[in-house]
Design a protein around this motif. Structure first.
Motif, short mmCIF file in Angstrom:
data_model
loop_
_atom_site.label_atom_id
_atom_site.label_comp_id
_atom_site.label_asym_id
_atom_site.label_seq_id
_atom_site.Cartn_x
_atom_site.Cartn_y
_atom_site.Cartn_z
N LEU A 250 0.83 -1.21 0.00
CA LEU A 250 0.00 0.00 0.00
C LEU A 250 0.86 1.25 0.00
N VAL A 251 0.51 2.18 -0.89
CA VAL A 251 1.13 3.50 -0.92
C VAL A 251 0.04 4.52 -0.61
N LEU A 252 0.19 5.19 0.51
CA LEU A 252 -0.77 6.19 0.95
C LEU A 252 -0.17 7.57 0.68
N ASP A 253 -0.79 8.33 -0.21
CA ASP A 253 -0.25 9.62 -0.64
C ASP A 253 -0.89 10.73 0.18
N LEU A 254 -0.14 11.21 1.18
CA LEU A 254 -0.61 12.29 2.05
C LEU A 254 0.25 13.53 1.87
N ARG A 255 0.87 13.67 0.72
CA ARG A 255 1.84 14.76 0.54
C ARG A 255 1.17 16.14 0.61
N TYR A 256 -0.12 16.23 0.26
CA TYR A 256 -0.82 17.51 0.29
C TYR A 256 -1.94 17.52 1.33
N ASN A 257 -1.84 16.65 2.33
CA ASN A 257 -2.90 16.53 3.32
C ASN A 257 -2.49 17.21 4.63
N ARG A 321 3.74 -3.83 5.79
CA ARG A 321 4.25 -2.46 5.86
C ARG A 321 3.33 -1.55 5.08
N VAL A 322 3.51 -0.25 5.26
CA VAL A 322 2.79 0.73 4.46
C VAL A 322 3.76 1.85 4.12
N PHE A 323 3.64 2.37 2.91
CA PHE A 323 4.48 3.48 2.45
C PHE A 323 3.62 4.74 2.44
N VAL A 324 4.12 5.80 3.08
CA VAL A 324 3.38 7.06 3.15
C VAL A 324 4.21 8.14 2.46
N LEU A 325 3.61 8.80 1.46
CA LEU A 325 4.29 9.88 0.73
C LEU A 325 4.04 11.19 1.47
N THR A 326 5.13 11.93 1.72
CA THR A 326 5.03 13.10 2.59
C THR A 326 5.76 14.31 2.00
N THR A 327 5.30 15.50 2.42
CA THR A 327 6.00 16.76 2.15
C THR A 327 5.92 17.61 3.41
N ASP A 328 6.38 18.84 3.31
CA ASP A 328 6.30 19.78 4.43
C ASP A 328 4.85 20.04 4.84
N TRP A 329 3.91 19.78 3.95
CA TRP A 329 2.49 20.09 4.22
C TRP A 329 1.73 18.89 4.74
N THR A 330 2.41 17.78 4.90
CA THR A 330 1.80 16.60 5.53
C THR A 330 1.79 16.85 7.03
N ALA A 331 0.60 16.99 7.61
CA ALA A 331 0.54 17.49 8.99
C ALA A 331 -0.58 16.84 9.77
#
Length: 466
Positions: A250-257, A321-331
């Motif tokens: 699983l890839v969970l994309d939370l980069r803009y969340n 496992r799980v992969f989470v995509l993140t940026t500075d705005w993942t909060a």
């Protein structure tokens, strides 16, 4: 504690009747400020740091700021970076449910070149059927002018983040590794728009790996005005599909969340966690010393505990496992996913360091209707089932990848962050990928920072009367 009422994602404290006032008078300020002060002394996480005799003649927004235990890297490194207040409580609750007046796109701001004062805005994503999509804007587009004016460090806030209703966006493009203005202009008129946080889902089959992918942009259970769980139900349906298709990565994309409601965070975590059910702890809350015994007396210790749910759609049995995509705005509620799942499975973060918000808030309004303001103060700190809450400076990525200036559509396997996740899953991603995708432009911020206060973890609370 007479008259203190918390309802669904809100906390309403009754005030004495007041006669109509002229907006902005000292008397009205005093009425509103005292309402703010009474609530904050009761529920604010740092209520013991509120000044003893604050100036209740100040304008409400100034007064609110004056009583906060504000963050200071040197003097108050444990301070408040997230509480805020709005003049219209109705607007506040709408924003928390994803309804805003918007062009329908989010963007990152960059300095055009090193040492320059010129600025560009790059589109991160465009909402379906929004004004921006109808104007032909798409992820990766670059805006260099607004209404004929070139963007700069002195005007970008007023031009892009002001109260305009119509924008003529002058476009630029990358040519021979340089940014070049074009003659293309795209005109967008803002509209009230309800954003669905469930942006995109896909399944990729690569060898023996069946990879589920979800882009989820805010933790919101339902549209504004609904007391249901329509958006949570959509997430459930996606995981039902993932389960039926045999997803084993699983890839969970939370980069803009930037966060949202803890209930939706718990719902998503309950679909992912390995071996979790309604008996297992997702996270616990620590409130201030004033209100904690009152809450404990009235509701018991379970009030402070957020358990997982037992979900038939849970795919944790197929995941290690799980992969989470993140940026500075993942909060906030996004970081809660990372912290809350770590005791139960390996969580690998890919992207850049997250925002760093391990505290949560409630919405406070006046249920008498006499006061129109709404505030969102921090009221608790969160800890996972192992008692961990050490991410106030963000989660450093397991695999560091910056978003480049050339962006592929979300869901395209060439996208830098998704590609890195697939590489880790399939074994094609070597450690050399760490920092491999570098963006030469200096980021100034993002429109996402304005989304529901920038980074919120909001507790929905029902029928709390103390």
């Amino acid at each position: 504690m007479a008259g203190f009422v918390l309802t669904l994602s809100s906390c309403n404290k009754k005030v004495d009747d007041v006669s109509p006032q002229t907006t902005g008078t000292t008397s009205e300020n005093s009425t509103i400020d005292n309402w703010i002060l009474e609530n904050m002394r009761q529920v604010y996480y740092w209520n013991d740091k509120i000044p003893a005799n604050p100036d209740t003649t100040l304008a409400p927004s100034d007064f609110f700021d004056s009583i906060l235990y504000s963050f200071d890297a040197t003097l108050r490194p444990d301070g408040d970076r997230f509480s805020w207040i709005e003049e219209n409580a109705t607007d506040l609750t709408a924003e928390l449910s994803g309804q805003t007046k918007t062009t329908g796109m989010e963007f990152t701001l960059y300095l055009r070149t090193s040492g320059s004062t010129d600025v560009i805005a790059q589109v991160l994503y465009v909402l379906p059927n929004s004004p921006a999509e109808q104007a032909g804007l798409k992820r990766g587009d670059i805006i260099s002018k607004v209404n004929g004016q070139s963007l700069s460090t002195t005007n970008y806030q007023s031009l892009l983040l002001g109260d305009a209703t119509t924008y003529a966006f002058g476009m630029a493009q990358v040519s021979n590794q340089a940014l070049v203005d074009t003659d293309v202009t795209k005109t967008v008129t803002t509209a009230v728009y309800q954003e669905n946080p469930v942006f995109l889902d896909s399944v990729y089959t690569i060898g023996s790996k069946t990879i589920g992918y979800l882009v989820y942009n805010q933790f919101v259970p339902a549209p504004n005005g609904s007391n249901g769980t329509e958006y949570d139900n959509q997430v459930d349906a996606i995981f039902s599909k993932f389960k039926a298709q045999g997803v084993n990565e699983l890839v969970l994309d939370l980069r803009y969340n930037p966060g949202g409601y803890t209930s939706s965070s718990a719902n998503l975590a309950s679909l992912i966690g390995k071996g979790v059910d309604a008996s297992k702890l997702y996270f616990r809350e620590e409130w201030n010393a004033t209100i904690t015994p009152e809450l404990q007396k009235e509701y018991g210790s379970d009030f402070f505990l957020q358990k997982f749910s037992t979900k038939a759609q849970n795919i944790g049995g197929n995941l290690s496992r799980v992969f989470v995509l993140t940026t500075d705005w993942t909060a906030s509620a996004s970081e809660l996913i990372i912290n809350g799942l770590r005791p139960y499975m390996t969580v690998t973060t890919i992207g850049t360091t997250t925002h760093g918000k391990n505290v949560g808030s409630i919405t406070i309004t006046d249920d008498t209707g006499k006061i129109k303001w709404g505030m969102q103060p921090i009221v608790f700190k969160s800890f996972n089932s192992l008692g961990q809450s050490d991410y106030a400076t963000g989660f450093t990525p397991s695999v560091e990848v910056e978003e480049p200036i050339t962006l592929y559509p979300l869901g395209d396997t060439r996208d830098a962050l998704l590609n890195a996740a697939i590489g880790q899953i399939t074994g094609a991603g070597a450690s050399s990928r760490l920092g491999a995708t570098q963006n030469p432009l200096k980021a100034l911020g993002s429109s996402i920072q304005r989304k529901a206060g920038g980074s919120q973890m909001v507790r929905p609370i029902k029928n709390l009367n103390l």
